[in-house]
Structures are given as structure tokens and as C-alpha cells.
Design a protein around this motif. Structure first.
Motif, PDB file in Angstrom:
ATOM      1  N   PRO A   2     -26.370 -82.118   8.599  1.00 21.99           N
ATOM      2  CA  PRO A   2     -27.804 -82.331   8.395  1.00 21.99           C
ATOM      3  C   PRO A   2     -28.225 -81.927   6.980  1.00 21.99           C
ATOM      4  O   PRO A   2     -27.662 -81.008   6.385  1.00 21.99           O
ATOM      5  N   TYR A   3     -29.232 -82.623   6.480  1.00 20.69           N
ATOM      6  CA  TYR A   3     -29.768 -82.292   5.163  1.00 20.69           C
ATOM      7  C   TYR A   3     -30.616 -81.025   5.257  1.00 20.69           C
ATOM      8  O   TYR A   3     -31.278 -80.771   6.261  1.00 20.69           O
ATOM      9  N   ALA A   4     -30.587 -80.229   4.221  1.00 20.64           N
ATOM     10  CA  ALA A   4     -31.291 -78.947   4.209  1.00 20.64           C
ATOM     11  C   ALA A   4     -32.798 -79.150   4.229  1.00 20.64           C
ATOM     12  O   ALA A   4     -33.325 -80.056   3.587  1.00 20.64           O
ATOM     13  N   THR A   5     -33.491 -78.280   4.940  1.00 19.69           N
ATOM     14  CA  THR A   5     -34.954 -78.334   4.994  1.00 19.69           C
ATOM     15  C   THR A   5     -35.540 -77.711   3.730  1.00 19.69           C
ATOM     16  O   THR A   5     -34.873 -76.953   3.015  1.00 19.69           O
ATOM     17  N   PHE A   6     -36.800 -78.022   3.490  1.00 16.39           N
ATOM     18  CA  PHE A   6     -37.493 -77.483   2.316  1.00 16.39           C
ATOM     19  C   PHE A   6     -37.552 -75.964   2.375  1.00 16.39           C
ATOM     20  O   PHE A   6     -37.275 -75.288   1.386  1.00 16.39           O
ATOM     21  N   LEU A   7     -37.916 -75.413   3.532  1.00 20.31           N
ATOM     22  CA  LEU A   7     -38.048 -73.957   3.646  1.00 20.31           C
ATOM     23  C   LEU A   7     -36.714 -73.247   3.449  1.00 20.31           C
ATOM     24  O   LEU A   7     -36.655 -72.178   2.840  1.00 20.31           O
ATOM     25  N   ARG A   8     -35.645 -73.821   3.949  1.00 20.94           N
ATOM     26  CA  ARG A   8     -34.319 -73.212   3.780  1.00 20.94           C
ATOM     27  C   ARG A   8     -33.911 -73.242   2.306  1.00 20.94           C
ATOM     28  O   ARG A   8     -33.367 -72.270   1.784  1.00 20.94           O
ATOM     29  N   ARG A   9     -34.172 -74.354   1.633  1.00 21.79           N
ATOM     30  CA  ARG A   9     -33.862 -74.449   0.203  1.00 21.79           C
ATOM     31  C   ARG A   9     -34.719 -73.474  -0.596  1.00 21.79           C
ATOM     32  O   ARG A   9     -34.238 -72.825  -1.518  1.00 21.79           O
ATOM     33  N   LEU A  10     -35.990 -73.359  -0.222  1.00 23.75           N
ATOM     34  CA  LEU A  10     -36.894 -72.439  -0.908  1.00 23.75           C
ATOM     35  C   LEU A  10     -36.442 -70.991  -0.713  1.00 23.75           C
ATOM     36  O   LEU A  10     -36.468 -70.188  -1.655  1.00 23.75           O
ATOM     37  N   LEU A 147     -43.161 -79.773 -10.753  1.00 19.92           N
ATOM     38  CA  LEU A 147     -43.058 -79.224  -9.399  1.00 19.92           C
ATOM     39  C   LEU A 147     -43.596 -80.225  -8.371  1.00 19.92           C
ATOM     40  O   LEU A 147     -42.999 -80.408  -7.301  1.00 19.92           O
ATOM     41  N   ALA A 148     -44.696 -80.881  -8.693  1.00 17.81           N
ATOM     42  CA  ALA A 148     -45.258 -81.891  -7.784  1.00 17.81           C
ATOM     43  C   ALA A 148     -44.267 -83.039  -7.578  1.00 17.81           C
ATOM     44  O   ALA A 148     -44.090 -83.530  -6.458  1.00 17.81           O
ATOM     45  N   LEU A 149     -43.599 -83.458  -8.649  1.00 24.52           N
ATOM     46  CA  LEU A 149     -42.593 -84.519  -8.529  1.00 24.52           C
ATOM     47  C   LEU A 149     -41.403 -84.057  -7.685  1.00 24.52           C
ATOM     48  O   LEU A 149     -40.862 -84.831  -6.892  1.00 24.52           O
ATOM     49  N   GLU A 150     -40.992 -82.811  -7.852  1.00 29.08           N
ATOM     50  CA  GLU A 150     -39.889 -82.254  -7.059  1.00 29.08           C
ATOM     51  C   GLU A 150     -40.232 -82.293  -5.568  1.00 29.08           C
ATOM     52  O   GLU A 150     -39.441 -82.766  -4.756  1.00 29.08           O
ATOM     53  N   ILE A 151     -41.418 -81.783  -5.222  1.00 18.94           N
ATOM     54  CA  ILE A 151     -41.822 -81.729  -3.817  1.00 18.94           C
ATOM     55  C   ILE A 151     -42.063 -83.139  -3.283  1.00 18.94           C
ATOM     56  O   ILE A 151     -41.648 -83.467  -2.158  1.00 18.94           O
ATOM     57  N   GLY A 152     -42.708 -83.979  -4.078  1.00 19.33           N
ATOM     58  CA  GLY A 152     -42.957 -85.355  -3.660  1.00 19.33           C
ATOM     59  C   GLY A 152     -41.674 -86.107  -3.366  1.00 19.33           C
ATOM     60  O   GLY A 152     -41.562 -86.804  -2.341  1.00 19.33           O
ATOM     61  N   ALA A 153     -40.698 -85.966  -4.232  1.00 19.75           N
ATOM     62  CA  ALA A 153     -39.408 -86.630  -4.008  1.00 19.75           C
ATOM     63  C   ALA A 153     -38.775 -86.130  -2.718  1.00 19.75           C
ATOM     64  O   ALA A 153     -38.244 -86.916  -1.926  1.00 19.75           O
ATOM     65  N   PHE A 154     -38.851 -84.830  -2.475  1.00 23.86           N
ATOM     66  CA  PHE A 154     -38.276 -84.262  -1.251  1.00 23.86           C
ATOM     67  C   PHE A 154     -38.933 -84.862  -0.009  1.00 23.86           C
ATOM     68  O   PHE A 154     -38.264 -85.211   0.964  1.00 23.86           O
ATOM     69  N   ILE A 155     -40.245 -84.980  -0.048  1.00 25.23           N
ATOM     70  CA  ILE A 155     -40.991 -85.497   1.108  1.00 25.23           C
ATOM     71  C   ILE A 155     -40.683 -86.972   1.356  1.00 25.23           C
ATOM     72  O   ILE A 155     -40.522 -87.395   2.500  1.00 25.23           O
ATOM     73  N   THR A 157     -38.036 -88.925   0.301  1.00 24.89           N
ATOM     74  CA  THR A 157     -36.673 -89.448   0.397  1.00 24.89           C
ATOM     75  C   THR A 157     -36.087 -89.130   1.765  1.00 24.89           C
ATOM     76  O   THR A 157     -36.318 -88.050   2.311  1.00 24.89           O
ATOM     77  N   LYS A 158     -35.326 -90.057   2.295  1.00 23.05           N
ATOM     78  CA  LYS A 158     -34.727 -89.880   3.620  1.00 23.05           C
ATOM     79  C   LYS A 158     -33.720 -88.733   3.644  1.00 23.05           C
ATOM     80  O   LYS A 158     -33.530 -88.086   4.660  1.00 23.05           O
ATOM     81  N   ARG A 159     -33.080 -88.518   2.503  1.00 22.58           N
ATOM     82  CA  ARG A 159     -32.032 -87.492   2.448  1.00 22.58           C
ATOM     83  C   ARG A 159     -32.552 -86.143   1.929  1.00 22.58           C
ATOM     84  O   ARG A 159     -31.775 -85.280   1.569  1.00 22.58           O
ATOM     85  N   ARG A 160     -33.880 -86.000   1.890  1.00 17.31           N
ATOM     86  CA  ARG A 160     -34.517 -84.756   1.439  1.00 17.31           C
ATOM     87  C   ARG A 160     -34.052 -84.356   0.042  1.00 17.31           C
ATOM     88  O   ARG A 160     -33.739 -83.182  -0.216  1.00 17.31           O
ATOM     89  N   GLN A 161     -34.010 -85.309  -0.861  1.00 11.11           N
ATOM     90  CA  GLN A 161     -33.577 -85.042  -2.231  1.00 11.11           C
ATOM     91  C   GLN A 161     -34.780 -84.742  -3.119  1.00 11.11           C
ATOM     92  O   GLN A 161     -35.776 -85.446  -3.085  1.00 11.11           O
ATOM     93  N   THR A 162     -34.653 -83.708  -3.925  1.00 13.99           N
ATOM     94  CA  THR A 162     -35.679 -83.407  -4.913  1.00 13.99           C
ATOM     95  C   THR A 162     -35.400 -84.242  -6.163  1.00 13.99           C
ATOM     96  O   THR A 162     -34.397 -84.961  -6.226  1.00 13.99           O
ATOM     97  N   LEU A 163     -36.269 -84.125  -7.155  1.00 16.72           N
ATOM     98  CA  LEU A 163     -36.109 -84.915  -8.368  1.00 16.72           C
ATOM     99  C   LEU A 163     -34.766 -84.639  -9.049  1.00 16.72           C
ATOM    100  O   LEU A 163     -34.061 -85.552  -9.455  1.00 16.72           O
ATOM    101  N   HIS A 164     -34.397 -83.363  -9.137  1.00 14.56           N
ATOM    102  CA  HIS A 164     -33.118 -83.050  -9.802  1.00 14.56           C
ATOM    103  C   HIS A 164     -31.923 -83.536  -8.974  1.00 14.56           C
ATOM    104  O   HIS A 164     -30.883 -83.855  -9.541  1.00 14.56           O
ATOM    105  N   ASP A 165     -32.073 -83.635  -7.655  1.00 10.69           N
ATOM    106  CA  ASP A 165     -31.017 -84.241  -6.826  1.00 10.69           C
ATOM    107  C   ASP A 165     -30.905 -85.734  -7.125  1.00 10.69           C
ATOM    108  O   ASP A 165     -29.798 -86.276  -7.217  1.00 10.69           O
ATOM    109  N   LEU A 166     -32.037 -86.394  -7.251  1.00 11.51           N
ATOM    110  CA  LEU A 166     -32.026 -87.828  -7.538  1.00 11.51           C
ATOM    111  C   LEU A 166     -31.430 -88.115  -8.917  1.00 11.51           C
ATOM    112  O   LEU A 166     -30.660 -89.065  -9.077  1.00 11.51           O
ATOM    113  N   ILE A 167     -31.771 -87.286  -9.903  1.00 15.11           N
ATOM    114  CA  ILE A 167     -31.231 -87.455 -11.254  1.00 15.11           C
ATOM    115  C   ILE A 167     -29.709 -87.379 -11.230  1.00 15.11           C
ATOM    116  O   ILE A 167     -29.021 -88.153 -11.890  1.00 15.11           O
TER     117      ILE A 167
END
Length: 187
Positions: A2-10, A147-155, A157-167
Motif C-alpha cells: 500500500p502507498y503511504a498515507t499523508f499522516l504517516r509520511r508527515l 507546500l501547496a503544490l506538494e499537498i495538492g499533488a498528494f491529494i 494522484t492515485k499513488r499518493r505522490q507528492t511533487l518531488h515524487d512526481l519529479i
């Protein structure tokens, strides 16, 4: 996996930051009485998180915080990260750190050397803030946007990827507590 949740990554990020801040505060205390050493320590501290994550993600796919919370960074096709993958993933953090490091060094260079031999109380930090370059005020807006782009990308994307993950084409996965991944699972 499973992909990591936002709270777990935070939470993993919080553990890593707490660890690094402890080291950075100790380094700053040891070098505060010498302007050249204080400036060198500021530069090192400014890039500490980027270096820490670059090395640990590139070598073992997880920082200490991620390891404690059983998270791992993999390429988007579930391979281990190479050092090049890790560098690509950290470009975003480097770009976010650079304005702070440069502005702080500019402010420190404007302070008289005698200030480094006095106790570093609140007045010192107020003076250092007043010495920041004019453009520094805009970095807060840029960081808030990032930071808004990071959180937005996470929300979004299906794989819960942040902006730096997508890059970097990476994903963060949760290792199942009952069965750690084998070499067959991670290519």
C-alpha cells in the motif's frame, strides 16, 4: 504494497527533522563565538536535510523516520532507488533550501564580528532578521506555494505522490508489518 498515507509520511518527516534539529542546535552552539565558523555551520545546517535524505534514500530507500514507521521510497516501477534517483528526488528540497541559506549568510555577513563573541540573545536574532536582504520576504510566499503544490499533488494522484515524487518518478510505500518485502518484491 500500500502507498503511504499523508499522516504517516508527515510523522516520518517530523522524526527526521527532530533528529536533525538536535544535531544542528548542538553544532550552532559550538560555533556561535566565531563568525566564520557560524557562517559555515549555517550553510551546513541549511543543506543538512537534503544531504541526509539524499544519502539514506539512495543507500537504503528510507530515512530513520521512514524506517521507524516502516515506509520505503521506491521508483514508480517498484525498484530500489539509485543515487541518481535520490538526487532527482532531492532537487526540489535543494531549491527550497537555497533562498534561506543564501539570505541567512547575507544577513550574517552584514553583522559585525564582535556580535559573535556576545551571548546570542533575542536582540541578536532581531538584528539578524533586520539584516536579511529585501527579496527574502518573497521566499515565504514561494515556499507556501511549493507546500501547496506538494499537498495538492498528494491529494490528486492515485499513488499518493507528492511533487518531488512526481519529479523523480518515485513512490512511498508502507511495508506490511507481518511480512517485510523480500528481494522478489523490490526489484
Amino acid at each position: 504494497m500500500p502507498y503511504a498515507t499523508f499522516l504517516r509520511r508527515l510523522a516520518a518527516y517530523g522524526i527526521d527533522v527532530a533528529l536533525l534539529l538536535t544535531i544542528m542546535v548542538l553544532l550552532s552552539k559550538l560555533t556561535a563565538a566565531n563568525k566564520a565558523l557560524a557562517m559555515a555551520t549555517t550553510a551546513v545546517n541549511g543543506f543538512a536535510y537534503v544531504t541526509y535524505t539524499f544519502l539514506l534514500h539512495g543507500k537504503c530507500g528510507q530515512t530513520l523516520g521512514k524506517r521507524l514507521l516502516r515506509l520505503r521510497v521506491l521508483t514508480s516501477d517498484f525498484h530500489r532507488l539509485s543515487m541518481v534517483d535520490s538526487a532527482r528526488r532531492n532537487l526540489f528540497f535543494f531549491a527550497c533550501s537555497l533562498p534561506w541559506v543564501v539570505a541567512t549568510l547575507v544577513a550574517m555577513s552584514r553583522l559585525p564580528a564582535s556580535m559573535y563573541y556576545a551571548p546570542r540573545d533575542r536582540a541578536y536574532f532581531v538584528l539578524e532578521e533586520q539584516m536579511l536582504p529585501d527579496w527574502y520576504a518573497y521566499t515565504d510566499f514561494a515556499l507556501a506555494g511549493a507546500l501547496a503544490l506538494e499537498i495538492g499533488a498528494f491529494i490528486w494522484t492515485k499513488r499518493r505522490q507528492t511533487l518531488h515524487d512526481l519529479i523523480a518518478s518515485t513512490v512511498v510505500v508502507h511495508e506490511l508489518a507481518t511480512a517485510p518485502p523480500t528481494d522478489g518484491q523490490i526489484k
